[in-house]
Write an enzyme that holds these catalytic residues in place. Sequence first.
Site, PDB file in Angstrom:
ATOM      1  N   ARG A   1      -2.958 -14.959   4.767  1.00  9.88           N
ATOM      2  CA  ARG A   1      -2.087 -13.922   5.336  1.00  9.88           C
ATOM      3  C   ARG A   1      -2.167 -13.946   6.863  1.00  9.88           C
ATOM      4  O   ARG A   1      -1.150 -13.844   7.554  1.00  9.88           O
ATOM      5  CB  ARG A   1      -2.529 -12.562   4.780  1.00  9.88           C
ATOM      6  CG  ARG A   1      -1.719 -11.356   5.233  1.00  9.88           C
ATOM      7  CD  ARG A   1      -2.112 -10.158   4.368  1.00  9.88           C
ATOM      8  NE  ARG A   1      -1.790  -8.886   4.962  1.00  9.88           N
ATOM      9  CZ  ARG A   1      -0.614  -8.267   4.861  1.00  9.88           C
ATOM     10  NH1 ARG A   1       0.367  -8.871   4.199  1.00  9.88           N
ATOM     11  NH2 ARG A   1      -0.399  -7.100   5.414  1.00  9.88           N
TER      12      ARG A   1
ATOM     13  N   LYS B   1       0.832  -1.198   0.000  1.00 11.80           N
ATOM     14  CA  LYS B   1       0.000   0.000   0.000  1.00 11.80           C
ATOM     15  C   LYS B   1       0.866   1.247   0.000  1.00 11.80           C
ATOM     16  O   LYS B   1       1.930   1.286   0.612  1.00 11.80           O
ATOM     17  CB  LYS B   1      -0.910  -0.007   1.235  1.00 11.80           C
ATOM     18  CG  LYS B   1      -1.956  -1.111   1.220  1.00 11.80           C
ATOM     19  CD  LYS B   1      -2.827  -1.050   2.462  1.00 11.80           C
ATOM     20  CE  LYS B   1      -3.913  -2.122   2.421  1.00 11.80           C
ATOM     21  NZ  LYS B   1      -4.774  -2.076   3.637  1.00 11.80           N
TER      22      LYS B   1
ATOM     23  N   HIS C   1       3.017  -3.767   7.349  1.00 12.34           N
ATOM     24  CA  HIS C   1       2.160  -2.895   8.145  1.00 12.34           C
ATOM     25  C   HIS C   1       2.889  -1.601   8.477  1.00 12.34           C
ATOM     26  O   HIS C   1       4.048  -1.630   8.891  1.00 12.34           O
ATOM     27  CB  HIS C   1       1.751  -3.581   9.445  1.00 12.34           C
ATOM     28  CG  HIS C   1       0.745  -4.664   9.269  1.00 12.34           C
ATOM     29  ND1 HIS C   1       0.550  -5.682  10.187  1.00 12.34           N
ATOM     30  CD2 HIS C   1      -0.154  -4.904   8.265  1.00 12.34           C
ATOM     31  CE1 HIS C   1      -0.406  -6.486   9.760  1.00 12.34           C
ATOM     32  NE2 HIS C   1      -0.844  -6.050   8.603  1.00 12.34           N
TER      33      HIS C   1
ATOM     34  N   HIS D   1      -7.306 -13.249   2.735  1.00 13.92           N
ATOM     35  CA  HIS D   1      -6.713 -12.764   3.982  1.00 13.92           C
ATOM     36  C   HIS D   1      -6.510 -13.897   4.987  1.00 13.92           C
ATOM     37  O   HIS D   1      -5.666 -13.782   5.891  1.00 13.92           O
ATOM     38  CB  HIS D   1      -7.590 -11.674   4.604  1.00 13.92           C
ATOM     39  CG  HIS D   1      -6.938 -10.973   5.755  1.00 13.92           C
ATOM     40  ND1 HIS D   1      -5.915 -10.070   5.570  1.00 13.92           N
ATOM     41  CD2 HIS D   1      -7.118 -11.063   7.098  1.00 13.92           C
ATOM     42  CE1 HIS D   1      -5.506  -9.625   6.752  1.00 13.92           C
ATOM     43  NE2 HIS D   1      -6.225 -10.215   7.693  1.00 13.92           N
TER      44      HIS D   1
END
Length: 257
Positions: free
Chosen positions: A204, A125, A227, A201
């Site tokens: 993950r 991201k 993160h 997810h």
Amino acid sequence: MRAYLDHLTVERGLSANTLASYRRDLDRYLATLADAGVTDLTSVGAGVVESHLARLRAGDDEHPPLAVSSAARAASAVRGLHRFALRDRALVEFLYGTGARISEAVGAAVDDLDVDEGTVLLRGKGGRMRLVPIGGYAVEAVRAYLVRARPGLAAAGRGTPAVFLNARGGALSRQGAWGILRRAAVAAGLPVDGPAAVSPHTLRHSYATHLLDGGADVRVVQELLGHASVTTTQVYTLVTVERLREVYATAHPRARG
């Protein structure tokens, strides 16, 4: 095989007659594999496939020799099945073996991979990039896919650098990747609907939880997951604490009674 035929129906739009022919071809191929004691498509060597195709052309007591066009179709069905299965296994192993987001997996390019070193460069991201190790099972699955399946898929496209390709040779989409995982979950008898449904997810989350259960530092897991804040990563530690409580409750002498 059922998943592959569904794929041909939905993604390729093959006619009912062609699908019936593919089904007959693949039934005979799977019978050959069963006779050879093969239970995993990824372990099939070229010799087994060549022997099967030779038997089709020669015929046997139950089947007459196949015409040239029919033999070519049977060969196409077998090749397609193998491309489909290596690719799908490689994607699932990759997701669990790297903890990648689904968007990061489908966005990975061949040049981002180093299967010899066992690493991949993931684009997360906000354009943030991180170098992540790939688990051993994932390395072998991806290596097999790159050698035995991707070249055939790429031949149908226009030279996309994406690692994971669809049947048309283009980059696999998020929706396509989700469909692969859904089929894998169904085959494994896992839920695909409801609160406990398997999703991209899930792998993950499992990756992070298993690392923490194995003793990995939460800051290291934060870096591996990409993160921005360790607070996000700490969500996974709650699962680990619950797991420790279960172990304590069932194994520690002072927890009983």
